[in-house]
Motif scaffolding. Structure first.
Motif, PDB file in Angstrom:
ATOM      1  N   ASN A 370       0.640  -1.170   0.056  1.00 20.51           N
ATOM      2  CA  ASN A 370      -0.053  -0.004  -0.111  1.00 20.51           C
ATOM      3  C   ASN A 370       0.952   1.206   0.022  1.00 20.51           C
ATOM      4  N   GLY A 371       0.531   2.188  -0.037  1.00 20.20           N
ATOM      5  CA  GLY A 371       1.291   3.729  -0.146  1.00 20.20           C
ATOM      6  C   GLY A 371       1.138   4.390   1.076  1.00 20.20           C
ATOM      7  N   SER A 372       1.599   3.844   2.249  1.00 31.68           N
ATOM      8  CA  SER A 372       2.053   4.277   3.370  1.00 31.68           C
ATOM      9  C   SER A 372       3.068   5.054   3.411  1.00 31.68           C
ATOM     10  N   GLU A 373       3.211   6.110   4.209  1.00 28.26           N
ATOM     11  CA  GLU A 373       4.329   6.945   4.296  1.00 28.26           C
ATOM     12  C   GLU A 373       5.587   6.333   4.947  1.00 28.26           C
ATOM     13  N   LEU A 374       6.617   6.873   4.590  1.00 30.55           N
ATOM     14  CA  LEU A 374       8.048   6.254   5.266  1.00 30.55           C
ATOM     15  C   LEU A 374       8.041   6.703   6.673  1.00 30.55           C
ATOM     16  N   LYS A 375       8.128   5.438   7.413  1.00 32.96           N
ATOM     17  CA  LYS A 375       8.510   6.040   8.800  1.00 32.96           C
ATOM     18  C   LYS A 375       9.861   6.086   9.172  1.00 32.96           C
ATOM     19  N   GLY A 376      10.275   6.616  10.558  1.00 31.78           N
ATOM     20  CA  GLY A 376      11.583   6.770  10.941  1.00 31.78           C
ATOM     21  C   GLY A 376      12.470   5.496  10.517  1.00 31.78           C
ATOM     22  N   GLU A 377      13.627   5.944  10.768  1.00 28.11           N
ATOM     23  CA  GLU A 377      14.771   4.794  10.495  1.00 28.11           C
ATOM     24  C   GLU A 377      14.576   3.775  11.573  1.00 28.11           C
ATOM     25  N   VAL A 378      15.177   2.560  11.535  1.00 32.10           N
ATOM     26  CA  VAL A 378      14.818   1.582  12.202  1.00 32.10           C
ATOM     27  C   VAL A 378      16.494   1.293  13.159  1.00 32.10           C
ATOM     28  N   VAL A 379      17.355   1.329  12.220  1.00 32.57           N
ATOM     29  CA  VAL A 379      18.794   1.386  12.645  1.00 32.57           C
ATOM     30  C   VAL A 379      19.580   2.455  11.988  1.00 32.57           C
ATOM     31  N   HIS A 380      20.710   3.082  12.601  1.00 27.49           N
ATOM     32  CA  HIS A 380      21.601   3.969  12.036  1.00 27.49           C
ATOM     33  C   HIS A 380      23.014   3.540  12.538  1.00 27.49           C
ATOM     34  N   SER A 381      23.801   3.773  11.277  1.00 26.29           N
ATOM     35  CA  SER A 381      25.230   3.662  11.519  1.00 26.29           C
ATOM     36  C   SER A 381      25.841   4.769  11.350  1.00 26.29           C
ATOM     37  N   ARG A 382      27.128   4.976  12.274  1.00 18.29           N
ATOM     38  CA  ARG A 382      27.947   6.212  12.159  1.00 18.29           C
ATOM     39  C   ARG A 382      29.315   5.941  11.604  1.00 18.29           C
ATOM     40  N   GLY A 383      29.343   5.012  10.878  1.00 19.51           N
ATOM     41  CA  GLY A 383      30.608   4.584  10.116  1.00 19.51           C
ATOM     42  C   GLY A 383      30.965   5.907   9.055  1.00 19.51           C
ATOM     43  N   ALA A 384      32.251   5.822   9.073  1.00 12.84           N
ATOM     44  CA  ALA A 384      32.794   7.058   8.205  1.00 12.84           C
ATOM     45  C   ALA A 384      32.566   7.058   6.605  1.00 12.84           C
ATOM     46  N   SER A 385      32.245   5.848   6.146  1.00  8.71           N
ATOM     47  CA  SER A 385      31.929   5.740   4.628  1.00  8.71           C
ATOM     48  C   SER A 385      30.928   4.849   4.514  1.00  8.71           C
ATOM     49  N   ALA A 386      30.407   4.594   3.300  1.00 11.12           N
ATOM     50  CA  ALA A 386      29.328   3.641   3.188  1.00 11.12           C
ATOM     51  C   ALA A 386      29.854   2.470   3.278  1.00 11.12           C
ATOM     52  N   ALA A 387      31.141   1.885   2.816  1.00  8.93           N
ATOM     53  CA  ALA A 387      31.707   0.610   2.956  1.00  8.93           C
ATOM     54  C   ALA A 387      31.744   0.238   4.443  1.00  8.93           C
ATOM     55  N   ASN A 388      31.733   1.109   5.306  1.00  7.38           N
ATOM     56  CA  ASN A 388      31.851   0.834   6.813  1.00  7.38           C
ATOM     57  C   ASN A 388      30.464   1.222   7.556  1.00  7.38           C
ATOM     58  N   ARG A 389      29.342   1.045   6.891  1.00  5.37           N
ATOM     59  CA  ARG A 389      28.117   1.395   7.653  1.00  5.37           C
ATOM     60  C   ARG A 389      27.291   0.100   7.420  1.00  5.37           C
ATOM     61  N   LEU A 390      26.083   0.195   6.946  1.00  2.00           N
ATOM     62  CA  LEU A 390      25.177  -1.203   7.089  1.00  2.00           C
ATOM     63  C   LEU A 390      25.144  -2.092   6.121  1.00  2.00           C
ATOM     64  N   ALA A 404      24.038  -6.218   9.688  1.00  2.73           N
ATOM     65  CA  ALA A 404      25.101  -5.806  10.491  1.00  2.73           C
ATOM     66  C   ALA A 404      25.675  -4.519  10.233  1.00  2.73           C
ATOM     67  N   ASP A 405      26.076  -3.759  11.268  1.00  2.00           N
ATOM     68  CA  ASP A 405      26.891  -2.614  11.191  1.00  2.00           C
ATOM     69  C   ASP A 405      28.413  -2.983  10.915  1.00  2.00           C
ATOM     70  N   ARG A 406      28.897  -2.436   9.902  1.00  2.00           N
ATOM     71  CA  ARG A 406      30.312  -2.535   9.790  1.00  2.00           C
ATOM     72  C   ARG A 406      31.451  -1.466  10.037  1.00  2.00           C
ATOM     73  N   ASP A 407      30.893  -0.573  10.921  1.00  2.00           N
ATOM     74  CA  ASP A 407      31.557   0.252  11.609  1.00  2.00           C
ATOM     75  C   ASP A 407      32.758  -0.100  12.334  1.00  2.00           C
ATOM     76  N   PRO A 408      33.993   0.159  11.797  1.00  2.00           N
ATOM     77  CA  PRO A 408      35.216  -0.485  12.716  1.00  2.00           C
ATOM     78  C   PRO A 408      35.157  -0.035  14.098  1.00  2.00           C
ATOM     79  N   GLU A 409      34.549   1.206  14.346  1.00  2.00           N
ATOM     80  CA  GLU A 409      34.620   1.598  15.836  1.00  2.00           C
ATOM     81  C   GLU A 409      33.689   1.160  16.461  1.00  2.00           C
ATOM     82  N   ASN A 410      32.480   0.669  15.978  1.00  2.00           N
ATOM     83  CA  ASN A 410      31.376   0.219  17.069  1.00  2.00           C
ATOM     84  C   ASN A 410      30.633  -1.237  15.924  1.00  2.00           C
ATOM     85  N   PRO A 411      31.466  -2.085  15.515  1.00  2.00           N
ATOM     86  CA  PRO A 411      30.612  -3.215  14.940  1.00  2.00           C
ATOM     87  C   PRO A 411      29.697  -3.991  15.615  1.00  2.00           C
ATOM     88  N   ALA A 412      28.677  -4.308  14.930  1.00  2.00           N
ATOM     89  CA  ALA A 412      27.599  -4.936  15.671  1.00  2.00           C
ATOM     90  C   ALA A 412      26.609  -5.909  14.348  1.00  2.00           C
TER      91      ALA A 412
END
Length: 582
Positions: A370-390, A404-412
């Protein structure tokens, strides 16, 4: 030189023909040590009862101790006897080094475990026996020792099926049985498969599955063959341990047998009848009734194909659509361009999708019906670049979302219950030892996860077991006992589940070119699993229904599809992130 056609790999040692049989030969009188060693290695590849001919090459006490069913060591090629060494006074006789390159081992539970190809070197010792001084083997490596071609000729992979713990969903547990009659038990393949099922799950899978058979259940004593009648009904006589089970439990027992045999026999199993020891009927279950225990039974068989189009919107190509059919964008924010996306995953009921933004910083979930509106983000990564984010997300069969969060400072590694609740960290035990999760895919049954792990510039594929502890509505989830699934590959680029115990993998071996091939979850593979070549593959997707075509993204050819018996066909020249639901 041919100027067209497909390229196929050629092995120096051709794969053994499954129809070829080796008949072992007894040692001749006065046989030399060389003849004894060569004859014994050949006899190990035969099917004679209890390996009687192979035992004739052994000293009497050694023959009593030798247990060929306990384990099998698999080498890349047949073992090569080296130059013999003459013994001294303290140990007279002759020693032969057995040389090769080990690629796998099979344990007493019939479970296959690949190993990183490594040099194999063991010793076989001979001494003169009896008054005639005949040479016989008095010391040897444990179990069987086979080259890969002989292993493939003698053994076949079969999935045993158990229920996921606490759920009525089947989980595949692959093992290897003899293609023909088992030399030790004298059971045919169908009977071997049922016996293996009754013995219980392999050690690796055991913590997350359950068998509905009572402990100690086995086939009725002396059962060596289970045959189908003219209606494809299989009657299975059990021992006394199963005689008192209720009908509900019995039907689940029968379902385990039906799932286990569905791909093994050339005669399709339509019905299983379980019998008590005295021959009376316990219960009957048809193949149609057993379908309710399939991993995707709640949502049907999701087989539509999705991808991110050139405008970074989610597009759908319906299953069975002709090549000329234009894909259409899904309803809602993922299809109207509200969220330019980089990667996507579609839930197994095809009502919801999860998308990672183009910069890989945010994960969103939205309806695609259906055409529902976009809700807020579920997960956010603070990685410095796209390759180091989700990483790209993945849905399991329980309706939970993984990323997976690929942020070297906070991997998860995170799990989002029902795709909308608060994200929960998932522990990996033991740890990753410095490796980073590059990509992940969770199985339809929800108890296994495929991880691409990068360390020191090399990306490898491992399979982990997903364990849940605590209350059902708020469990603590852990990924445990990672094991290599493709150790023969130097690097792996992409992976997707392609059935209950099969993966499709993109990668390359050391010194080789990129290839697309099927690999069993236990790491075993065959030359026939290699698929037609495709250049610069970045992503691959397969359905849990093995009859559906593969879909891939090639940087050179765009979104392509591989129907059964055909070559790769371009669907869309510009696009990325192809997925099936899951």
């Amino acid at each position: 030189m041919p100027d067209s056609g497909d390229v196929h790999p050629v092995k120096a040692s051709q794969r053994g023909d499954s129809q070829v049989r080796v008949y072992a030969v007894q040692p001749r009188k006065g046989a030399t040590p060389d003849e004894i060693v060569t004859g014994f290695l050949e006899a190990m590849t035969s099917d004679d009862s209890n390996f009687a001919t192979a035992r004739s090459y052994l000293a009497p006490e050694t023959s009593k101790r030798w247990r060929p069913e306990a384990s099998t060591t698999v080498l890349a090629a047949a073992p090569d006897p080296g130059v013999p060494i003459l013994g001294g006074r303290d140990k007279p006789g002759m020693s032969y080094p057995l040389l090769g390159r080990q690629i796998a081992a099979v344990d007493a539970q019939r479970a296959y475990q690949p190993v990183t190809p490594s040099d194999y070197r063991r010793t076989i010792h001979l001494s003169q026996q009896g008054k005639d001084g005949e040479w016989r083997i008095d010391s040897l490596p444990p179990g069987l020792l086979l080259g890969a071609s002989d292993f493939e000729r003698n053994y076949v992979s079969v999935n045993k099926y158990y229920f996921a713990s606490g759920r009525s969903v089947m989980v595949a547990d692959p093992v290897y049985i003899r293609q023909r009659q088992d030399p030790v038990t004298r059971q045919d393949p169908v009977t071997q498969a049922v016996s293996a099922l009754l013995e219980g799950p392999t050690n690796w899978l055991k913590p997350v599955v359950e068998s509905r058979f009572p402990t100690g259940t086995a086939l009725k004593g002396g059962t060596r063959s289970l045959t189908f009648d003219d209606r494809n009904v299989l009657k299975v006589p059990l021992n006394e341990r199963a005689s008192g089970v209720g009908r509900s439990q019995c039907t689940r027992m029968a379902a385990q047998i039906l799932f286990t045999l569905k791909d093994l026999s050339s005669s399709r199993v339509e019905q299983v009848e379980l019998q008590r020891r005295d021959g009376s009927q316990l219960c009957v279950l048809s193949s149609g009734q057993a379908k309710e225990y399939a991993p995707d039974h709640a949502v049907g068989s999701p087989d539509n194909q999705y991808f991110v189009d050139k405008e970074h919107r989610l597009a759908l190509l319906e299953s069975g659509a002709a090549e000329s059919t234009e894909p259409r964008n899904v309803p809602g924010p993922f299809g109207d361009g509200s969220l330019p996306m980089g990667s996507v995953a579609v839930s197994r009921d095809e009502r919801t999708a999860a998308a990672v933004s183009r910069n890989a910083a945010s994960l969103y979930v939205s309806s695609i019906v259906n055409g529902s509106e976009l809700k807020g983000e579920v997960v956010h990564s603070r990685g410095a670049s796209a390759a180091n984010r989700l990483s790209a997300p993945s849905w399991d069969g329980r309706g939970d979302l993984w990323v997976a969060d690929r942020d070297p400072e906070n991997p998860a590694l995170m799990r989002v219950p029902d795709g909308e609740d608060t994200p929960q960290d998932v522990r990996i035990v033991p740890g990753l030892d410095g490796a980073r999760i590059e990509a992940l895919r969770v199985s339809a049954d929800g108890v296994r996860i495929a991880l691409l792990l990068t360390k020191d510039g090399r990306t490898t594929l491992k399979i982990g077991r997903v364990e849940r502890q605590g209350p059902a509505d708020d469990p603590v989830v852990t990924v445990t006992e990672l094991r290599p699934a493709a150790p023969q590959m130097e690097t792996v680029t992409a992976v997707s589940w392609a059935g209950p115990s099969r993966l499709v993998v993109v990668g390359k071996e050391s010194g080789g070119v990129q290839q697309v091939r099927y690999i069993q979850t236990d790491g075993s593979t065959t030359p026939s699993a290699l698929l037609p070549g495709l250049n610069q593959v970045r992503a691959v997707a397969a359905s849990d229904d093995e009859s559906k075509p593969l879909v891939a993204f090639s940087a050179e050819d765009g979104i392509v599809r591989l129907p059964a018996g055909a070559n790769w066909q371009t669907l869309v020249k510009e696009g990325s992130s192809p997925v099936y639901p899951g």
